[in-house]
Scaffold this active site. Structure first.
Site, mmCIF file in Angstrom:
data_model
loop_
_atom_site.group_PDB
_atom_site.id
_atom_site.type_symbol
_atom_site.label_atom_id
_atom_site.label_comp_id
_atom_site.label_asym_id
_atom_site.label_seq_id
_atom_site.Cartn_x
_atom_site.Cartn_y
_atom_site.Cartn_z
ATOM 1 N N HIS A 279 0.864 -1.186 0.000
ATOM 2 C CA HIS A 279 0.000 0.000 0.000
ATOM 3 C C HIS A 279 0.900 1.236 0.000
ATOM 4 C CE1 HIS A 279 -3.966 1.915 1.571
ATOM 5 N NE2 HIS A 279 -3.223 2.826 0.972
ATOM 6 N N GLU B 227 -2.571 -1.635 -3.187
ATOM 7 C CA GLU B 227 -3.677 -0.871 -2.619
ATOM 8 C C GLU B 227 -3.337 0.614 -2.633
ATOM 9 O OE1 GLU B 227 -4.989 -4.111 0.841
ATOM 10 O OE2 GLU B 227 -3.939 -2.263 1.385
ATOM 11 N N HIS C 73 -8.144 -5.658 7.358
ATOM 12 C CA HIS C 73 -7.939 -4.623 8.369
ATOM 13 C C HIS C 73 -8.198 -5.191 9.764
ATOM 14 C CE1 HIS C 73 -6.927 -0.340 8.838
ATOM 15 N NE2 HIS C 73 -7.454 -0.515 10.029
#
Length: 237
Positions: free
Chosen positions: A43, A70, A190
């Site tokens: 990410h 991401e 998450h």
């Protein structure tokens, strides 16, 4: 079996804290694949405070499993993804100064924008996923963007599960059922951890992939990276 994609941002954070190349991000990614993980996730953020854009280019050359990038589709991110062409891009609406992702997309408000972005990525052969909360209207709107998958934002579930509230899984189960009915693949991520991943997996039908970074790397400090990857894979069977 649900696929395990390991987010290696925290490895990059540790490397960057001292400069140089220790730990070697590419070596860690290769080892994670060797230990059985089904994918590598990164990410990158515009300030490159952990994953650098060059890391994405370097990883593309050596990742043998699925490669997932991401991020918020600002121009620099889109240019990077279109250059690297990973297996999957996960669109996340994080602010530039966000410490970590803290919300899913409003797929109603941003539908036109998401349609445009997704069409561009798909034209280049990149599978697309939208980071999203469990609201049914948002999932219905996500299906209208043309996305291939959604990634359920699981912070609420993880927080409630830690308090003993197993009923917190219900909106995620309902969301997954709806998404599958609408033709969307289902990812999740998450704050998923060794403590909650088995329960989550057992209650989410058609769960294609989980992306786990912070918890997995933290658990590896105590148990070892190879052991922890194996433990996740076992729980996801």
């Amino acid at each position: 079996m649900t696929k395990l994609s390991v987010n290696i941002n925290k490895i990059a954070t540790l490397r960057n804290s001292r400069g140089g190349n220790v730990p070697n991000l590419l070596k860690v990614a290769a080892d994670i694949e060797e230990f059985g993980a089904n994918g590598i996730t990164i990410h990158p953020r515009p300030d490159e405070r952990h994953i650098r854009y060059q890391d994405a280019r370097d990883l593309k050359l050596m990742v043998k499993t699925e490669f997932n990038i991401e991020g918020n589709p600002v121009k620099s991110f889109m240019d990077l993804v279109l250059e690297v062409k990973p297996t999957q891009v996960t669109l996340v609406p994080d602010a530039v100064n966000a410490i970590t992702s803290n919300a899913g997309w409003d797929t109603i408000k941003h539908q036109a924008f998401l349609k445009e972005v997704i069409a561009e990525f798909q034209k280049n052969g990149i599978r697309t996923s939208i980071f999203i909360d469990t609201d049914a209207k948002l999932i219905e709107a996500a299906a209208q963007t043309g996305a291939d998958r959604i990634e359920l934002y699981t912070e609420y579930f993880a927080s409630e599960f830690d308090k003993g509230n197993k009923n917190a899984i219900k909106p995620y189960t309902d969301a997954a059922i709806l998404a599958h009915k609408l033709g969307l693949g289902i990812n999740a991520g998450h704050d998923l951890s060794l403590d909650n991943i088995k329960f989550f997996k057992e209650n989410i039908p058609n769960l294609a992939e989980v992306s786990i970074g912070h918890a997995l790397i933290t658990e590896s400090l105590y148990l070892g990276l190879e052991n922890v990857v194996s433990m996740y894979l076992h729980r996801l069977k």
